[in-house]
Write a protein that holds these residues in place. Structure first.
Motif, PDB file in Angstrom:
ATOM      1  N   GLU A 119      -8.743  14.724  -4.669  1.00 24.17           N
ATOM      2  CA  GLU A 119      -9.524  14.585  -5.904  1.00 24.17           C
ATOM      3  C   GLU A 119      -8.654  14.425  -7.149  1.00 24.17           C
ATOM      4  O   GLU A 119      -9.101  13.841  -8.141  1.00 24.17           O
ATOM      5  N   ILE A 120      -7.440  14.948  -7.119  1.00 27.13           N
ATOM      6  CA  ILE A 120      -6.544  14.806  -8.277  1.00 27.13           C
ATOM      7  C   ILE A 120      -5.485  13.742  -7.996  1.00 27.13           C
ATOM      8  O   ILE A 120      -5.397  12.728  -8.680  1.00 27.13           O
ATOM      9  N   HIS A 121      -4.700  13.991  -6.972  1.00 24.52           N
ATOM     10  CA  HIS A 121      -3.572  13.102  -6.687  1.00 24.52           C
ATOM     11  C   HIS A 121      -4.014  11.673  -6.411  1.00 24.52           C
ATOM     12  O   HIS A 121      -3.370  10.717  -6.841  1.00 24.52           O
ATOM     13  N   ALA A 122      -5.126  11.521  -5.706  1.00 24.39           N
ATOM     14  CA  ALA A 122      -5.557  10.173  -5.299  1.00 24.39           C
ATOM     15  C   ALA A 122      -5.815   9.248  -6.481  1.00 24.39           C
ATOM     16  O   ALA A 122      -5.566   8.038  -6.396  1.00 24.39           O
ATOM     17  N   VAL A 123      -6.310   9.789  -7.583  1.00 23.04           N
ATOM     18  CA  VAL A 123      -6.596   8.932  -8.740  1.00 23.04           C
ATOM     19  C   VAL A 123      -5.425   8.851  -9.714  1.00 23.04           C
ATOM     20  O   VAL A 123      -5.492   8.135 -10.707  1.00 23.04           O
ATOM     21  N   CYS A 124      -4.356   9.596  -9.406  1.00 26.76           N
ATOM     22  CA  CYS A 124      -3.208   9.611 -10.313  1.00 26.76           C
ATOM     23  C   CYS A 124      -1.946   9.033  -9.686  1.00 26.76           C
ATOM     24  O   CYS A 124      -0.867   9.130 -10.281  1.00 26.76           O
ATOM     25  N   ASN A 125      -2.067   8.428  -8.504  1.00 24.90           N
ATOM     26  CA  ASN A 125      -0.850   7.877  -7.899  1.00 24.90           C
ATOM     27  C   ASN A 125      -0.461   6.576  -8.595  1.00 24.90           C
ATOM     28  O   ASN A 125      -1.209   6.017  -9.389  1.00 24.90           O
ATOM     29  N   THR A 126       0.729   6.112  -8.288  1.00 23.71           N
ATOM     30  CA  THR A 126       1.281   4.979  -9.034  1.00 23.71           C
ATOM     31  C   THR A 126       0.459   3.705  -8.860  1.00 23.71           C
ATOM     32  O   THR A 126       0.330   2.920  -9.801  1.00 23.71           O
ATOM     33  N   GLY A 127      -0.098   3.500  -7.671  1.00 23.13           N
ATOM     34  CA  GLY A 127      -0.892   2.298  -7.448  1.00 23.13           C
ATOM     35  C   GLY A 127      -2.149   2.259  -8.293  1.00 23.13           C
ATOM     36  O   GLY A 127      -2.497   1.229  -8.880  1.00 23.13           O
ATOM     37  N   VAL A 128      -2.843   3.388  -8.370  1.00 20.58           N
ATOM     38  CA  VAL A 128      -4.088   3.461  -9.141  1.00 20.58           C
ATOM     39  C   VAL A 128      -3.812   3.315 -10.629  1.00 20.58           C
ATOM     40  O   VAL A 128      -4.440   2.500 -11.315  1.00 20.58           O
ATOM     41  N   ILE A 129      -2.878   4.089 -11.152  1.00 18.63           N
ATOM     42  CA  ILE A 129      -2.635   4.027 -12.593  1.00 18.63           C
ATOM     43  C   ILE A 129      -2.046   2.677 -12.994  1.00 18.63           C
ATOM     44  O   ILE A 129      -2.340   2.151 -14.077  1.00 18.63           O
TER      45      ILE A 129
END
Length: 214
Positions: free
Chosen positions: A106-116
């Motif tokens: 829920e946190i890391h998945a939306v903040c990884n380098t690919g997403v950001i």
């Protein structure tokens, strides 16, 4: 089974950090090969042969290439009798997974380098957008985790008095919070547990600053 263990990771990767803590907690010696995320090495043909998702970490162990940090930690739990990363009791095990997933999914998945990176591409944003995104999702996510930790089952660590997979997830996320200037001063459970964990040898050995130049 091969005795050779090789971790393909990036020093600042949260998922890699989790696995390094687990390996260090077991006292397992391993070779480390850096996959430079900033240079795009994770998308190379060589790395995609290890992990078709183009992500880190990948762990070569027991003659097999494993991916996905939580699945790797569970594998270590199931194959190393000395590992106590998940409780034996099903309900307690569910709680540790809940805490772990709340961070990793829920946190890391939306903040990884690919997403950001994609967010910046489609918005045309820069460092201010990146920082605001990180502060929102890390801050809100850890605030929810702090409430989850306000539970009688929480002990010295996230669950009871032995570090578990939940602690392996929490510490890297607190590192990210500090990196991005997220205010977690009111999150007493999160801060207390992270401080205790960070004093332990396995967590110290796995810290990004400890592996940065290796």
């Amino acid at each position: 089974m091969s005795d050779d263990i090789v971790l393909f990771d990036y020093w600042r990767s949260s998922a890699s950090y989790r696995v390094r803590i687990a390996l260090a907690s077991l006292g397992l010696a391993y070779a480390r090969q850096s996959v430079d995320l900033l240079a795009g090495a994770q998308r190379s043909e060589e790395h995609r042969a290890r992990n078709p998702q183009g992500l880190v970490p990948a762990l070569l162990i027991d003659g097999h290439m494993l991916t996905q940090s939580l699945a790797i930690i569970e594998y270590l739990t199931e194959t190393r009798p000395e590992a106590r990363f998940l409780p034996a009791n099903p309900l307690e095990r569910q709680r540790v997974r809940t805490l772990s997933y709340a961070i990793a999914m829920e946190i890391h998945a939306v903040c990884n380098t690919g997403v950001i990176g994609h967010v910046l591409d489609i918005t045309g944003g820069g460092d201010e957008v990146r920082s605001a995104w990180m502060k929102k999702f890390i801050g809100e996510g850890l605030a929810a985790v702090d409430v989850l930790l306000d539970d009688p089952a929480t002990g010295t660590f996230c669950h009871g008095d032995t570090p578990t997979m939940a602690d392996f997830c929490l510490v890297p996320q607190v590192y990210n919070a500090e990196r991005w200037g997220v205010d977690i001063s009111s999150l007493n459970n999160v801060r207390r547990i992270a401080e205790i964990c960070n004093a332990l040898p396995a967590f110290k050995a796995a810290h990004p600053d400890a592996v940065k130049r290796l």
